[in-house]
Design a protein around this motif. Structure first.
Motif, PDB file in Angstrom:
ATOM      1  N   THR A  54       0.862  -1.177   0.000  1.00  0.00           N
ATOM      2  CA  THR A  54       0.000   0.000   0.000  1.00  0.00           C
ATOM      3  C   THR A  54       0.902   1.232   0.000  1.00  0.00           C
ATOM      4  O   THR A  54       2.086   1.134   0.350  1.00  0.00           O
ATOM      5  CB  THR A  54      -0.920   0.052   1.232  1.00  0.00           C
ATOM      6  OG1 THR A  54      -0.163   0.496   2.377  1.00  0.00           O
ATOM      7  CG2 THR A  54      -1.545  -1.304   1.534  1.00  0.00           C
ATOM      8  N   LEU A  70      -7.330  -1.689   4.006  1.00  0.00           N
ATOM      9  CA  LEU A  70      -5.915  -1.400   3.784  1.00  0.00           C
ATOM     10  C   LEU A  70      -5.539   0.033   4.141  1.00  0.00           C
ATOM     11  O   LEU A  70      -4.374   0.400   4.069  1.00  0.00           O
ATOM     12  CB  LEU A  70      -5.545  -1.659   2.318  1.00  0.00           C
ATOM     13  CG  LEU A  70      -5.604  -3.121   1.863  1.00  0.00           C
ATOM     14  CD1 LEU A  70      -5.194  -3.224   0.402  1.00  0.00           C
ATOM     15  CD2 LEU A  70      -4.704  -3.989   2.733  1.00  0.00           C
ATOM     16  N   ARG A  71      -6.501   0.841   4.525  1.00  0.00           N
ATOM     17  CA  ARG A  71      -6.212   2.242   4.817  1.00  0.00           C
ATOM     18  C   ARG A  71      -5.440   2.379   6.116  1.00  0.00           C
ATOM     19  O   ARG A  71      -5.751   1.728   7.118  1.00  0.00           O
ATOM     20  CB  ARG A  71      -7.534   3.003   4.911  1.00  0.00           C
ATOM     21  CG  ARG A  71      -7.399   4.478   5.155  1.00  0.00           C
ATOM     22  CD  ARG A  71      -8.745   5.157   4.938  1.00  0.00           C
ATOM     23  NE  ARG A  71      -8.772   6.451   5.580  1.00  0.00           N
ATOM     24  CZ  ARG A  71      -9.617   6.799   6.544  1.00  0.00           C
ATOM     25  NH1 ARG A  71     -10.507   5.922   6.977  1.00  0.00           N
ATOM     26  NH2 ARG A  71      -9.569   7.996   7.065  1.00  0.00           N
ATOM     27  N   ARG A 104      -7.198  -1.004  -5.120  1.00  0.00           N
ATOM     28  CA  ARG A 104      -6.400  -1.141  -3.905  1.00  0.00           C
ATOM     29  C   ARG A 104      -6.021   0.239  -3.359  1.00  0.00           C
ATOM     30  O   ARG A 104      -6.076   0.483  -2.148  1.00  0.00           O
ATOM     31  CB  ARG A 104      -5.151  -1.961  -4.190  1.00  0.00           C
ATOM     32  CG  ARG A 104      -4.353  -2.322  -2.948  1.00  0.00           C
ATOM     33  CD  ARG A 104      -3.115  -3.105  -3.282  1.00  0.00           C
ATOM     34  NE  ARG A 104      -3.423  -4.348  -3.965  1.00  0.00           N
ATOM     35  CZ  ARG A 104      -2.520  -5.172  -4.468  1.00  0.00           C
ATOM     36  NH1 ARG A 104      -1.232  -4.859  -4.375  1.00  0.00           N
ATOM     37  NH2 ARG A 104      -2.873  -6.283  -5.058  1.00  0.00           N
ATOM     38  N   LEU A 105      -5.670   1.155  -4.245  1.00  0.00           N
ATOM     39  CA  LEU A 105      -5.320   2.509  -3.816  1.00  0.00           C
ATOM     40  C   LEU A 105      -6.531   3.255  -3.272  1.00  0.00           C
ATOM     41  O   LEU A 105      -6.429   3.992  -2.285  1.00  0.00           O
ATOM     42  CB  LEU A 105      -4.706   3.281  -4.983  1.00  0.00           C
ATOM     43  CG  LEU A 105      -3.318   2.818  -5.416  1.00  0.00           C
ATOM     44  CD1 LEU A 105      -2.921   3.461  -6.737  1.00  0.00           C
ATOM     45  CD2 LEU A 105      -2.292   3.140  -4.343  1.00  0.00           C
ATOM     46  N   ALA A 108      -7.071   2.362   0.179  1.00  0.00           N
ATOM     47  CA  ALA A 108      -6.023   2.827   1.091  1.00  0.00           C
ATOM     48  C   ALA A 108      -6.070   4.338   1.292  1.00  0.00           C
ATOM     49  O   ALA A 108      -5.331   4.869   2.119  1.00  0.00           O
ATOM     50  CB  ALA A 108      -4.652   2.426   0.548  1.00  0.00           C
TER      51      ALA A 108
END
Length: 285
Positions: free
Chosen positions: A132, A167-168, A197-198, A201
């Motif tokens: 990440t 995922l953040r 995914r970004l 995050a």
């Protein structure tokens, strides 16, 4: 009537151990020991290997590791336990492995026994990681069955790649980050796996118009969503992104190729680092 499954019991406490600058003793120099020695080196440890015979894989690792890995070509002695923080034993001889594990127990040194995990006081789990912008998310799986643990770890990593919830970062990193994602914010299905995914995050999501409700439903409630509109000048959008970046936030900007090209020039001008993620359809990036 089907009998209820008994509640599982835990025979250990999973921990992340800081090995940077600390010595790990590896007893045995076969292929298994070479793989584990590489793992310890990756964790920042210094490694001392004691074994009468050295596998080519271990010799090659020692040649590449320099003074961080020392090989002593002889049999194990109790004095070898005077300095290490942790011991890994895999000699292929159950008698030797049992003796080393027993001595470690007496001296209160964590010991991993590759040949018979029950002999030792520690286990090395199967490991994988998901990248990440705020750093790696490391995943460790310990089931008592190494091959099963590896399969489960790979499955979790694949699942996070396609459904990257959670995922953040929760602790504010030292610096913010920016990703310019080609696509349409009103259709999350057109985002690449990397882009999704970004998004998961990010602390801030910047889109033209109303974003995809399905995508929003996957995000944390406190993620800031900025709907900037297609008529807002590129320099204004870039200033919004730059301000969030300067505050240490992770920002994802989703737009078409022309808008991103104009905004990237303004971000370059104010020294904002950014990553560009192309879209999945022609003209979408």
């Amino acid at each position: 009537m089907t009998a209820a499954l008994a509640a599982p019991t835990l025979d250990g406490l999973p921990l992340t151990v800081g090995l940077a600058g600390r010595e790990v003793l590896v007893v045995g120099a076969g292929p298994v020991s070479a793989r584990r020695a590489g793992t310890f080196l990756d964790a920042g440890a210094t490694v001392r290997v004691v074994a009468p015979r050295v596998d080519p894989a271990m010799a090659d690792l020692a040649a590449r590791a320099g003074d961080r890995l020392v090989v002593v070509a002889r049999h194990f002695t109790p004095a070898d336990l005077d300095t290490p923080w942790m011991v890994h034993v895999a000699t292929g001889d159950p008698v030797v492995d049992t003796r080393v594990a027993a001595l470690c127990e007496q001296r209160r040194i964590w010991c991993v026994t590759a040949g018979d995990a029950a002999l030792g006081s520690a286990r090395v789990p199967a490991r994988t990681a998901v990248a990440t912008p705020a750093g790696l998310v490391r995943i460790a799986v310990d089931s008592g069955d190494p091959r099963r643990s590896v399969r489960v770890g790979r499955h979790v990593a694949r699942s996070l790649a396609t459904a990257p919830a959670g995922l953040r970062a929760r602790r504010r990193p030292d610096a913010g980050w920016v990703a310019l994602v080609g696509g349409r914010g009103d259709d999350g299905d057109l985002l690449t796996v990397r882009a999704r995914r970004l998004v998961h995050a990010a602390d801030v999501l910047v889109v033209d118009g109303a974003p995809d409700p399905g995508l929003l439903a996957e995000l944390d409630d406190d993620v800031e969503v900025l709907e900037v509109g297609t008529d807002l000048p590129a320099d204004r959008v870039a200033r919004l992104v730059a301000a969030r970046f300067a505050s240490g936030h992770g920002v994802v900007r989703i737009a078409g190729a022309a808008d991103l090209a104009a905004e990237s020039r303004h971000l370059d001008g104010v020294g904002v680092r950014f990553e560009v993620i192309p879209g999945v359809i022609e003209g979408g990036a």
